[in-house]
Design an enzyme around this catalytic site. Sequence first.
Site, short mmCIF file in Angstrom:
data_model
loop_
_atom_site.label_atom_id
_atom_site.label_comp_id
_atom_site.label_asym_id
_atom_site.label_seq_id
_atom_site.Cartn_x
_atom_site.Cartn_y
_atom_site.Cartn_z
N CYS A 198 148.54 23.55 -16.57
CA CYS A 198 147.35 24.16 -16.24
C CYS A 198 146.23 23.65 -16.82
CB CYS A 198 147.47 25.44 -16.73
SG CYS A 198 146.15 26.78 -16.28
N LEU A 199 144.99 23.45 -16.20
CA LEU A 199 143.93 22.65 -16.75
C LEU A 199 143.52 23.68 -17.91
CD1 LEU A 199 142.22 21.43 -13.37
CD2 LEU A 199 143.55 20.07 -15.23
N GLN A 203 138.71 29.66 -13.50
CA GLN A 203 138.90 28.56 -14.47
C GLN A 203 137.25 27.91 -14.74
OE1 GLN A 203 142.57 26.82 -12.38
NE2 GLN A 203 142.64 26.13 -14.58
N GLY A 247 145.16 22.07 -8.08
CA GLY A 247 144.65 23.24 -7.69
C GLY A 247 143.59 23.66 -8.49
N HIS A 274 146.30 33.23 -11.10
CA HIS A 274 145.07 33.16 -11.91
C HIS A 274 143.92 34.14 -11.48
CE1 HIS A 274 145.08 29.57 -14.59
NE2 HIS A 274 145.49 28.92 -13.51
N HIS A 299 150.83 29.69 -8.56
CA HIS A 299 150.07 29.59 -9.83
C HIS A 299 148.48 30.09 -9.53
CE1 HIS A 299 149.57 26.67 -13.14
NE2 HIS A 299 147.98 27.07 -12.88
N GLU A 300 147.97 29.65 -8.61
CA GLU A 300 146.53 29.84 -8.37
C GLU A 300 146.35 31.35 -8.04
OE1 GLU A 300 144.71 27.73 -9.54
OE2 GLU A 300 146.10 25.78 -9.03
O1 GNR Z 1 146.83 20.44 -11.62
C1 GNR Z 1 147.57 21.19 -11.83
N1 GNR Z 1 149.17 20.97 -11.67
C2 GNR Z 1 150.02 21.75 -11.33
C3 GNR Z 1 151.32 21.21 -11.48
C4 GNR Z 1 152.50 22.30 -11.31
C5 GNR Z 1 152.05 23.37 -10.74
C6 GNR Z 1 150.89 23.83 -10.73
C7 GNR Z 1 149.65 23.21 -10.98
S1 GNR Z 1 148.03 23.72 -10.92
C8 GNR Z 1 147.17 22.70 -11.94
C9 GNR Z 1 145.93 23.02 -12.10
C10 GNR Z 1 145.57 24.34 -12.50
O2 GNR Z 1 145.45 24.60 -13.64
N2 GNR Z 1 145.41 25.22 -11.61
O3 GNR Z 1 145.10 26.53 -11.94
NI NI Z 2 146.04 26.90 -13.77
#
Ligand code: GNR
Ligand code: NI
Length: 172
Positions: free
Chosen positions: A94-95, A51, A46, A140, A136-137
């Site tokens: 998270c990236l 980001q 995601g 953000h 999660h997104e």
């Molecule tokens: O690549 C991602 N893997 C992930 C694994 C578990 C829960 C959420 C994520 S999102 C993350 C990429 C990212 O930072 N998205 O904002």
């Molecule tokens: Ni993230």
Amino acid sequence: MALREIIILPDKRLRLVSEPVAAVDAEIRRLVEDMFETMYDAPGVGLAAIQVAVPKRIITADIAKKDEPKRPQVFINPEILWTSEDRASYEEGCLSIPDYYEEVERPAAVKVRYTDLAGETREVEANGMLATVLQHEIDHLNGVLFIDHLSRLKRDRVIKKFAKAAKREEKD
Ligand code: GNR
Ligand code: NI
């Protein structure tokens, strides 16, 4: 298409509340293309526009496994309409917080209203990995990071580690 740079902690822009997209125009479509290229390159499941330093309410996602065909999904101006009472725990990463992983508990299922690339309003009910990634997104888009769901001790440790790393970078 172009790869864009992913911003990482302690970049303050990660704490911005992103702005709604007024219209899905050519500029937005180009941004979405770049987000997919950047997300697949990373690789991640995601990505939120902030980001790549664009404070707009746009999410790309693809939760297909490596051996499956790609399944790109775009969510513009997503809104959580409903969350389940039951919860699920996933190891999240998270990236924007590279190489750090922790279990996070969230609602196991969510219903989300969003706009698609054609500008149409849609709704999706998600569970499993997609439910976690959407939450999660959407976090953000509101300036919230997964570490905000951990204990203060764990969160402060990670923030400190990335602050130190940034200072070392400064000196080099
Ligand atoms: O690549 C991602 N893997 C992930 C694994 C578990 C829960 C959420 C994520 S999102 C993350 C990429 C990212 O930072 N998205 O904002
Ligand atoms: Ni993230």
